[in-house]
Design an enzyme around this catalytic site. Structure first.
Site, PDB file in Angstrom:
ATOM      1  N   GLY A 319       0.529  -1.255   0.114  1.00  0.00           N
ATOM      2  CA  GLY A 319       0.104  -0.008  -0.498  1.00  0.00           C
ATOM      3  C   GLY A 319       1.131   1.498  -0.241  1.00  0.00           C
ATOM      4  CB  SER A 320       0.162   4.534   1.232  1.00  0.00           C
ATOM      5  OG  SER A 320      -1.093   4.575   0.671  1.00  0.00           O
ATOM      6  CB  VAL A 321       4.318   1.353   3.464  1.00  0.00           C
ATOM      7  CG1 VAL A 321       5.374   1.004   4.090  1.00  0.00           C
ATOM      8  CG2 VAL A 321       3.138   1.466   4.213  1.00  0.00           C
ATOM      9  CE  LYS A 323       0.475   6.898  -2.069  1.00  0.00           C
ATOM     10  NZ  LYS A 323      -0.722   6.704  -1.765  1.00  0.00           N
TER      11      LYS A 323
END
Lengths: 597, 369
Positions: A319-321, A323
């Site tokens: 997920g956004s981790v 990024k």
């Protein structure tokens, strides 16, 4: 001597000739026989005589005990009683097995099976364990009837005991009776031996297990022991001190309790694992005494897979981790400057497809810091499109994703960093542009383990050293690589992570603690793509198995001590609100904030 | 009564061989008496007793040597009947040891009439055959055989198969020595082997078991085959030089059964090896050769037959005992002369030697011119 004077003496053996022939025969027969026995077959009979008078017995060596970093005993050896049979001393084995069956209530044919397997491996004068771990009442009963059942003995063998049971099940693993295959592969193992099956017990089996000794007895014909000598001394197994902190493990377990997921806590500078939680868990002690078939089936068929050690054996989309990785690549490659802004309208159009930002209202003008703090999807859609799947994949791999960390835990998964070639090979389909956008925000085919995430964040914090996470106390950290980021890039990312915690609109605000520098990155990994009908609903209204996975990767720094904690809650909903408190509880425990609150 | 010159005619070779064999036996018994226990070595007193019995035997032997053997003829029948009477006495009032009635309790010691019977049969057999001319035909053979069969049946009933066999074998050897007619020989050669299997039905179960075990010792290694196997292990592990005096593990750790008596030779073979065992075998052969010489040089048939009987008395015992210990014959409780422990047997052995010495030293007295 009239007998010999008879003229018509036929040729029949008689008189002096008879005596001489007898004499010669006597000498020849026994001379040859003595030569045969004493010279020709001497070696054979010498070894038979030796076998007659010596008996050997195994001297057991205790397995090394395991402590946590504070010295608390996590795995120790306690005495256990087993019902054993010495075949040589047992006049009627079938009848004796009948009696054992009556005493223990175990089916007779099962005992027979155990006995048959064992007799190939245990010498006829050695104790062959028939029923391990018998209760003390049975020990007393057997002892009382010992005279009636020659050959039956009570063998005392050390039994592994895990004081904290389920709390450390996935780290320590467990030992259990060695099976046929393990016995065949390892000549040092004897029937009835315990061997590490999971966790540290399995991976560090060689160090934990001692070396058995051999004792030789001289016995007379009735088996009385006249003298004994130690042929080889038993060598104790190595005692291990883990880097794990039991109190922290307990805090992390409690914080995650009731949910399914992982917590990993690392010392960012050494790579030492302070806590490693996987829930749901199981009681390893049940395996030591021989788990019942029903219980085993229950564990295997549990949809939550309690036997799985999630931090290293489960891979999820980050997920956004993710990024954090993409941001690093963007800055390093010069694709963006920290001040470069992207306008987020709440969605991004690629061809005919519209990719939404999680914030439907849009983030407006977004620079690098804001993109991480508020986890703007559109910012990364654009970046991803520019960088391309293979560059991202390659960079992520250099950051330690998609490769095993090498921690001392079994069956570690490497996860997956997809490339265009990978997809073609795997599915026979071309990589779609839209998939790159999904990849950019850590969805789709991307798979990472919580431990990989923790190691990556640790490298950000510790000056760019990619370490091999370890469960053992280490003096010199095992540096396996360099994070492909300049110090300035790392600082920008870490500052953005701190902003995520400290500043308004940060997604990890609930991690904020006075006096500690804490940074974090949330992540929400979609379990199913394009589930429009659940889109507008709240987490509680969505069926459990369709709920998103929640991530939170955080670090905390105070007085030069730097720690990383990663919490991953399966189907947890949202990173910040669901995984966040777990990480918060861990940092509180580490820095002793709990009392202050 | 005793002619001084006779001393010069004593067969000193035979005396020396007897003394050597007896002393070897005592020495071996000393070792066979040693048992290793946790605290060291323990000794049973067998060798002491054997020395005592040997002394007693020596006295009896001296007594026998003094009386001219021709006088034996006169007492041969009474002696024979006395021994039969004693055998009957055993059957009625004998003392039972180990399930066998073989002993008469005479208060100060236990008499084994079987041993006396061997001497009686030997003397009577020699006397009868000395009177018979030429080879034995059916009638004479029957007469002589009866002398052996009657006591043998009584002995078998005790039960003591070994001794019964011994009595018949001594007599059989003497008969062959005397010679049988061609006709008798031809019939016996055919009939005896055919009769042999019938003997099976007269055997006790344990005796059958011994024979079966001999044929296949591995069949019952902890039961009946144990003796044979352990004995061969003892002998075989001795090697060329042996394990040394008092060093035999098979005997000291009690793996070897009956090591004082029937299996004493195994103790010897284990401790003295091939070297010692061959020397013992050579000594026995030299000993038998001396008896053979006496039989050859005897001045009359009676003396010659007496010596031949003694020859067979020792020969069969050596053959059967060594054969058993070396695993080439079934287990039959027959001791090895001078080497196995046994009070009565020792005395009888010396008696027999006395008889031979007697015959030997009087070979010149009435030599025909």
């Amino acid at each position: 001597m009239g007998a010999f004077d008879t003229p018509e003496r036929p040729r029949i053996l008689s008189g002096p000739t008879l005596l001489l022939v007898c004499l010669v025969l006597l000498f020849c027969i026994f001379g040859i026989r003595l030569w045969y026995l004493q010279i020709y077959k001497n070696d054979f009979y010498t070894s038979r005589a030796q076998e007659n008078r010596t008996r050997q017995s195994t001297m057991f060596s205790p397995r090394g005990i395991i402590r946590d970093r504070g010295g608390v005993l996590l795995a120790e050896n306690t005495p256990a009683y087993a019902l054993a049979l010495v075949r040589e001393d047992c006049p009627d084995i079938p009848r004796t097995l009948d009696q054992v069956s009556r005493w223990t209530g175990q089916p007779r044919d099962e005992l027979q099976k155990v006995f048959e397997i064992g007799r190939k491996r245990v010498k006829h004068f050695d104790e062959q364990v028939i029923v391990p771990n018998i209760p003390f009442e049975l020990v007393a009963l057997v002892e009382a009837h010992r005279q009636e059942w020659p050959g039956l003995t009570i063998a005392v063998r050390p039994k592994r005991s895990y004081t904290y049971g389920a709390t450390l099940a996935h780290v320590l693993g467990y030992v259990a009776r060695a099976n046929e295959e393990e016995l065949n592969n390892d000549p040092d193992l004897q029937l009835g031996d315990d061997v590490g099956k999971q966790g540290v017990e399995l991976v560090l089996e060689r160090r934990l297990r001692g070396t058995k000794g051999l004792e030789e007895f001289e016995v007379d014909a009735s088996g009385r022991v006249l003298s004994s000598r130690v042929v080889t001394q038993p060598v104790m197994g190595e005692d291990l001190t883990l880097s794990l902190s039991l109190p922290l493990q307990e805090v992390a377990t409690k914080a995650l309790e009731g949910r399914t997921g992982s917590v990993v806590v690392l010392d960012a500078d050494t790579g030492e694992i302070l806590a490693q939680v996987s829930l749901p868990s199981y009681d390893p002690n049940e395996f030591v005494v021989g788990i019942s078939h029903a219980k085993w089936k229950e564990l295997l068929e549990d949809p939550e897979h309690p036997l799985q050690n999630r931090p290293v054996q489960s891979a999820y989309p980050p997920g956004s981790v993710f990024k954090l990785v993409l941001g690093g690549l963007a800055l390093e490659s010069g694709a963006v400057k920290p001040s470069t802004t992207v306008f987020c309208s709440g969605s991004y159009q690629l061809g005919k497809r519209v990719f939404r930002c999680w914030n439907k209202g849009g983030h407006g003008k977004t620079d690098f810091r804001k993109s991480l703090r508020e986890s703007c999807d559109v910012y990364y859609y654009q970046l991803g499109e520019r960088l391309g799947v293979n560059a991202i994949s390659d960079y992520a791999t250099r950051c330690g994703f998609g490769v095993k960390t090498g921690v001392e835990l079994p069956h570690e998964r490497s996860g997956n960093m997809p490339t265009a070639e990978w997809k073609l090979k795997r599915f026979g389909e071309k990589w779609q542009g839209g998939e790159t956008l999904n990849f950019s925000i850590g969805q789709g085919y991307t798979q990472t383990t919580p431990l990989q995430v923790a190691r990556f964040v640790a490298a950000l914090v510790n000056g760019g050293r990619l370490l091999r996470p370890t469960l053992l106390l280490t003096e010199t950290p095992d540096v396996v690589g360099e994070l492909p980021m300049k110090a300035a890039t790392r600082k920008l990312i870490l500052d953005a992570m701190v902003a995520t915690v400290e500043e308004e609109r940060g997604t990890a605000r609930l991690l904020r603690r006075e006096g500690i520098r804490i940074g974090g990155k949330t992540g929400t990994a979609q379990v199913v793509k394009l589930m429009d009908k659940y889109e507008k609903k709240k987490t509680q209204e969505i069926p459990y198995k369709y709920r998103d996975h929640a991530w939170l990767a955080g670090f905390a720094e105070k007085d030069g001590r730097r720690y990383v904690a990663v919490a991953m809650v399966e189907h947890g909903g949202h990173g910040g609100s669901d995984a966040g408190p777990v990480v918060g509880a861990v940092f509180d425990a580490i820095f002793g904030v709990q009392q202050a609150q | 009564m005793f002619d001084r010159r006779l001393v010069f005619h004593i067969n000193w070779g035979l005396v020396a061989l007897t003394a050597i064999l007896f002393l070897i036996g005592v020495g071996n018994l000393y070792s066979a008496s040693a048992l290793r226990v946790a605290s060291g070595i323990e000794l049973d007193g067998y060798f002491n007793k054997q020395l005592l019995w040997g002394g007693a035997g020596l006295l009896v032997m001296a007594g026998i040597v003094l009386i001219d053997y021709r006088h034996f003829k006169a007492v041969s029948w009474p002696f024979f009947f006395l021994s039969l009477l004693l055998l009957l006495g055993v059957a009625v009032a004998g003392k039972t040891i180990y399930g066998a009635k073989r002993w008469l309790d005479l208060g100060f010691f236990n008499l084994q009439p079987t041993e006396l019977t061997k001497i009686a049969v030997l003397i009577l057999g020699a006397r009868l055959m000395a009177r018979m001319d030429g080879r034995l035909g059916w009638v004479n053979l029957g007469k002589v055989l009866l002398v052996g069969l009657v006591p043998a049946i009584l002995v078998v009933k005790q039960p003591d198969l070994g001794s019964a066999l011994n009595i018949l074998l001594i007599l059989g050897g003497m008969i062959l020595f005397k010679g049988i007619t061609a006709g008798v020989f031809k019939v016996l050669v055919v009939v005896l082997p055919v009769m042999l299997p019938f003997g099976w039905f007269f055997l006790h179960d344990y005796q059958k078991q011994r024979i079966l075990t001999f044929l296949d010792p591995g069949n019952d290694p902890l039961g009946a085959g144990y003796h044979i196997i352990q004995s061969q292990i003892a002998i075989g592990s001795g090697g060329f030089w042996g394990k040394g005096f008092l060093q035999g593990t098979q005997s000291q750790l009690r793996f070897l059964p009956e090591k004082h008596t029937d299996f004493a030779f195994a103790v010897f073979g284990e401790e003295w090896g091939f070297f010692g065992a061959m020397i013992l075998l050579i000594l026995f052969c030299a000993f038998l050769y001396q008896v053979y010489i006496v039989s050859m040089e005897a001045k009359d048939d009676f003396g010659s037959y007496l010596a031949a009987g003694v020859f067979f008395y020792f020969f069969w015992q050596i053959l059967i005992n060594m054969g058993m210990v070396l695993g080439i014959m079934p287990v039959v409780g027959i001791p090895l002369p001078f080497i196995s422990y046994g009070g009565s047997a020792s005395v009888v052995n010396f008696c027999m030697i006395g008889v031979v010495l007697n015959v030997a030293m009087r070979r010149f007295v009435f030599k025909k011119a």
